[in-house]
Design a protein around this motif. Structure first.
Motif, mmCIF file in Angstrom:
data_model
loop_
_atom_site.group_PDB
_atom_site.id
_atom_site.type_symbol
_atom_site.label_atom_id
_atom_site.label_comp_id
_atom_site.label_asym_id
_atom_site.label_seq_id
_atom_site.Cartn_x
_atom_site.Cartn_y
_atom_site.Cartn_z
ATOM 1 N N PRO A 270 -6.647 -7.480 7.391
ATOM 2 C CA PRO A 270 -5.845 -7.817 6.214
ATOM 3 C C PRO A 270 -4.721 -6.801 6.006
ATOM 4 O O PRO A 270 -4.819 -5.638 6.412
ATOM 5 N N GLY A 271 -3.647 -7.250 5.356
ATOM 6 C CA GLY A 271 -2.469 -6.418 5.189
ATOM 7 C C GLY A 271 -2.744 -5.089 4.502
ATOM 8 O O GLY A 271 -2.262 -4.043 4.937
ATOM 9 N N GLN A 272 -3.522 -5.102 3.412
ATOM 10 C CA GLN A 272 -3.824 -3.857 2.696
ATOM 11 C C GLN A 272 -4.655 -2.923 3.561
ATOM 12 O O GLN A 272 -4.496 -1.692 3.504
ATOM 13 N N THR A 273 -5.525 -3.480 4.381
ATOM 14 C CA THR A 273 -6.343 -2.652 5.272
ATOM 15 C C THR A 273 -5.472 -1.996 6.337
ATOM 16 O O THR A 273 -5.625 -0.795 6.634
ATOM 17 N N ARG A 274 -4.565 -2.768 6.932
ATOM 18 C CA ARG A 274 -3.649 -2.178 7.918
ATOM 19 C C ARG A 274 -2.862 -1.036 7.299
ATOM 20 O O ARG A 274 -2.668 0.009 7.913
ATOM 21 N N ARG A 275 -2.404 -1.254 6.082
ATOM 22 C CA ARG A 275 -1.616 -0.226 5.397
ATOM 23 C C ARG A 275 -2.441 1.041 5.181
ATOM 24 O O ARG A 275 -1.958 2.159 5.369
ATOM 25 N N VAL A 291 -6.085 11.230 1.312
ATOM 26 C CA VAL A 291 -5.761 9.863 1.720
ATOM 27 C C VAL A 291 -5.929 8.903 0.550
ATOM 28 O O VAL A 291 -5.073 8.035 0.300
ATOM 29 N N TRP A 292 -7.007 9.056 -0.211
ATOM 30 C CA TRP A 292 -7.235 8.128 -1.321
ATOM 31 C C TRP A 292 -6.244 8.345 -2.452
ATOM 32 O O TRP A 292 -5.842 7.383 -3.122
ATOM 33 N N ARG A 293 -5.817 9.594 -2.673
ATOM 34 C CA ARG A 293 -4.786 9.828 -3.692
ATOM 35 C C ARG A 293 -3.476 9.159 -3.289
ATOM 36 O O ARG A 293 -2.794 8.534 -4.107
ATOM 37 N N ALA A 294 -3.120 9.284 -2.007
ATOM 38 C CA ALA A 294 -1.898 8.633 -1.528
ATOM 39 C C ALA A 294 -2.034 7.113 -1.558
ATOM 40 O O ALA A 294 -1.070 6.405 -1.871
ATOM 41 N N LEU A 298 0.276 4.072 -3.435
ATOM 42 C CA LEU A 298 0.807 2.890 -2.765
ATOM 43 C C LEU A 298 0.150 1.600 -3.234
ATOM 44 O O LEU A 298 0.461 0.524 -2.713
ATOM 45 N N GLY A 299 -0.767 1.709 -4.199
ATOM 46 C CA GLY A 299 -1.423 0.523 -4.726
ATOM 47 C C GLY A 299 -2.445 -0.095 -3.782
ATOM 48 O O GLY A 299 -2.717 -1.298 -3.858
ATOM 49 N N ILE A 300 -3.032 0.729 -2.896
ATOM 50 C CA ILE A 300 -4.030 0.225 -1.947
ATOM 51 C C ILE A 300 -5.416 0.420 -2.566
ATOM 52 O O ILE A 300 -5.799 1.559 -2.873
ATOM 53 N N PRO A 301 -6.207 -0.637 -2.739
ATOM 54 C CA PRO A 301 -7.522 -0.489 -3.375
ATOM 55 C C PRO A 301 -8.557 0.075 -2.421
ATOM 56 O O PRO A 301 -8.411 0.014 -1.188
ATOM 57 N N VAL A 302 -9.625 0.632 -2.970
ATOM 58 C CA VAL A 302 -10.700 1.218 -2.169
ATOM 59 C C VAL A 302 -11.354 0.181 -1.258
ATOM 60 O O VAL A 302 -11.729 0.479 -0.118
ATOM 61 N N ARG A 303 -11.461 -1.048 -1.742
ATOM 62 C CA ARG A 303 -12.135 -2.088 -0.945
ATOM 63 C C ARG A 303 -11.380 -2.401 0.352
ATOM 64 O O ARG A 303 -11.942 -3.036 1.262
ATOM 65 N N ALA A 304 -10.119 -1.959 0.457
ATOM 66 C CA ALA A 304 -9.352 -2.243 1.669
ATOM 67 C C ALA A 304 -9.937 -1.548 2.892
ATOM 68 O O ALA A 304 -9.633 -1.926 4.028
ATOM 69 N N ALA A 305 -10.764 -0.528 2.691
ATOM 70 C CA ALA A 305 -11.317 0.214 3.828
ATOM 71 C C ALA A 305 -12.362 -0.588 4.595
ATOM 72 O O ALA A 305 -12.533 -0.393 5.806
ATOM 73 N N PHE A 316 -14.429 6.439 6.822
ATOM 74 C CA PHE A 316 -14.002 7.136 5.615
ATOM 75 C C PHE A 316 -15.221 7.812 4.996
ATOM 76 O O PHE A 316 -15.640 7.497 3.897
ATOM 77 N N GLY A 317 -15.810 8.748 5.736
ATOM 78 C CA GLY A 317 -16.981 9.469 5.248
ATOM 79 C C GLY A 317 -16.559 10.761 4.585
ATOM 80 O O GLY A 317 -15.613 10.805 3.797
ATOM 81 N N GLY A 318 -17.257 11.854 4.930
ATOM 82 C CA GLY A 318 -16.861 13.148 4.402
ATOM 83 C C GLY A 318 -15.450 13.502 4.826
ATOM 84 O O GLY A 318 -14.702 14.145 4.092
ATOM 85 N N ARG A 319 -15.069 13.075 6.024
ATOM 86 C CA ARG A 319 -13.707 13.212 6.521
ATOM 87 C C ARG A 319 -13.274 11.879 7.114
ATOM 88 O O ARG A 319 -14.112 11.057 7.482
ATOM 89 N N VAL A 320 -11.985 11.683 7.202
ATOM 90 C CA VAL A 320 -11.454 10.470 7.825
ATOM 91 C C VAL A 320 -11.436 10.692 9.337
ATOM 92 O O VAL A 320 -10.827 11.656 9.817
#
Length: 541
Positions: A270-275, A291-294, A298-305, A316-320
């Motif tokens: 999905p587009g948000q996931t690619r972003r 990464v999550w702050r950025a 950009l308006g990318i939701p957590v569920r996009a991961a 997206f664990g303790g580190r990316v």
């Protein structure tokens, strides 16, 4: 020995690699017994070097052995001592036990203390002493993955340490595609492709259905048994392509084909996931909160991961963590230019300017769509900090980017010459010559033209052009006299040294520099009327 499809960094059933595993097991045994060992694991991208390090990391922490693992990251190659900081930061609690000059050099290199640029010798000694202190508590094995992407300062320091390990119970294992000069001459373990029968078994494990025998043999032959290629190339192919008629483009490099496979997998997300994946690829620090702050900017939701995690491209664990460096590269390249600029702008906004000013400056530079004096000046300050830490290659990179963002002709010329000088000092001679050529294409004053000649002369001497170096340096010295007598004197002395070396190598032939040189008394007058300088500076070239 393979990596589980869909699981970054995971190890699964072993396919082949018995001799490689035996070599690593012997290394662990020597270190546990109190000895030191160094090994460079060399092989193509995707051949299984990281999985071999996974195997070693799983074996080493047994009775009384500590493992420290770091990885070079391509976008951090311009940040001086970034790789060394990864390795040593968790050990700095032992730094109080190493000699004072070494400790001071290390603290300055890491930006923990102010001071003159640290001596590279002291930095290397400091790392050697620190590892020895840590290993005094428990045998230590350091794993350095993707060593080809270490910043130059870190690679030099670790190469220095690798050649000086003595009786300390320390193991250093590097994994690299092609070891650079800093690791040259160290013991190597070459890792090639899998045997054909093992390659077929691994390919079959990655497929959910039957595969035409001719296609199987073509894939095995084209991939040359590269495990990652065997796992990744069939992904995204249609049943018809797998049933027959599937051909790999033989002209494309294997690395490019693997990256294309990751790009295909990204393309169906999905587009948000690619972003989000592109955003994670743009900052190699692995800082999940950053990464999550950025992403929030950009308006990318957590569920996009979730779709990217399910596809096994990134964690997206303790580190990316990406499944493979080529997956990161494919993700970053998949973003359009304008999209990358937006991503870097978001990362710059959420990067702490006090704690990490250089990373913030680099993101701001990548976000700039055109000349920007504010960002160019910030990069110039980053270059100064890098030089103060002894990071000459990093300083050159910051200055080169600063040049690209500078519109004012006078500042452009000055920054271009500064970048050329930094490239020269870091040993990047081709880059130094390209930069002085860029400077010459614009307006220069006489002092700047003299400095152009100085860079050309130093490059000629350092690269072995002995017939040209003395005359180039001599002309530069003469042009420098009205502007900087001290630098002119230093250049005369270097020209004299270059002429002496040339005379030894060109005995019996007329050296062109002699006809341009002042006579002996004249040269002595020119040299002695400038301020006195140190011998070490005078002989620098």
């Amino acid at each position: 020995m393979i990596t589980v499809p869909g699981r970054p960094g995971g190890a699964a059933g072993m396919v082949d690699r018995l001799s490689e595993r035996d070599a690593l097991d012997r290394l662990v045994g020597v270190v546990r017994a109190g000895g030191s060992r160094v090994l460079v694991v060399r092989g193509d991208p995707g051949v299984g070097k990281s999985v071999l390090l996974d195997h070693l990391a799983g074996r080493a922490p047994g009775p009384g052995c500590r493992v420290a693992r770091v990885a070079g990251v391509q976008p951090e190659m311009e940040l001086a001592f970034a790789g060394l900081h990864q390795l040593c930061a968790p050990m700095l609690g032992c730094a109080g036990r190493i000699p004072g000059p070494q400790r001071d050099a290390l603290r300055t290199a890491f930006g923990l203390a102010a001071g003159p640029p640290p001596d590279r010798f002291f930095v290397g000694l400091a790392v050697l002493s620190l590892l020895s202190e840590v290993a005094g508590e428990r045998p230590l094995i350091c794993l350095i993955d993707d060593a080809q992407w270490l910043d130059r300062a870190s690679a030099q320091a670790l190469g220095f340490v690798a050649r000086r390990l003595g009786a300390e119970p320390v193991g250093l294992v590097f994994a690299a595609r092609e070891p650079g000069a800093d690791l040259a001459g160290l013991p190597e373990l070459a890792v090639g492709g899998l045997r054909d029968d093992d390659a077929r078994a691994l390919l079959d494990s990655a497929l959910g259905g039957p595969l035409d025998e001719r296609v199987r043999e073509l894939i095995v032959a084209e991939t040359r048994g590269n495990p990652l290629a065997l796992l990744e190339l069939p992904r995204g192919l249609t049943p018809a392509e797998l049933a027959g008629g599937f051909g790999l483009p033989g002209a494309a490099p294997l690395t490019g084909r693997i990256e294309d496979s990751f790009a295909r997998q990204l393309g169906v997300l999905p587009g948000q996931t690619r972003r989000l994946v592109q955003l994670a690829a743009a900052d190699p620090s692995g800082d999940r909160s950053l990464v999550w702050r950025a992403a929030g900017r950009l308006g990318i939701p957590v569920r996009a991961a979730a779709p990217a995690v399910e596809a096994g491209l990134v964690e997206f664990g303790g580190r990316v963590r990406f499944r493979h460096p080529l997956a990161r590269s494919a993700a970053y390249r998949s973003a359009p230019a304008a999209g990358r600029q937006q991503i870097h702008a978001a990362l710059a906004e959420v990067t702490d300017p006090a704690a990490d000013p250089d990373r913030r400056a680099w993101h701001r530079a990548q976000a700039a769509a055109g000349p920007d004096e504010d960002v160019a000046a910030e990069l110039e300050r980053s270059a100064g900090r890098a030089q103060a830490r002894g990071g000459l290659a990093a300083a050159a990179a910051f200055l080169e980017r600063s040049v690209l963002l500078t519109a004012d002709p006078a500042r452009h010329a000055e920054r271009t010459l500064a970048a050329a000088q930094a490239s020269l000092q870091s040993g990047a001679f081709d880059a130094a010559l390209a930069l002085v050529a860029t400077a010459e294409a614009g307006p220069l004053d006489e002092f700047q033209r003299a400095r152009v000649g100085l860079v050309r002369g130093h490059v000629a001497f350092a690269s072995g052009s002995l017939s040209d170096a003395p005359s180039l340096l001599l002309k530069a010295a003469m042009r420098l006299e009205p502007f900087d007598p001290g630098l002119a004197r230093e250049t005369y002395l270097t020209a004299w040294g270059a002429g002496f070396v040339a005379s030894q190598h060109l005995a019996g032939r007329t050296s062109s520099w002699r006809s341009a040189a002042p006579s002996g008394p004249s040269l002595r007058r020119r040299v002695t009327r400038a301020p006195l300088i140190s011998c070490s500076t005078a002989l620098l070239c």
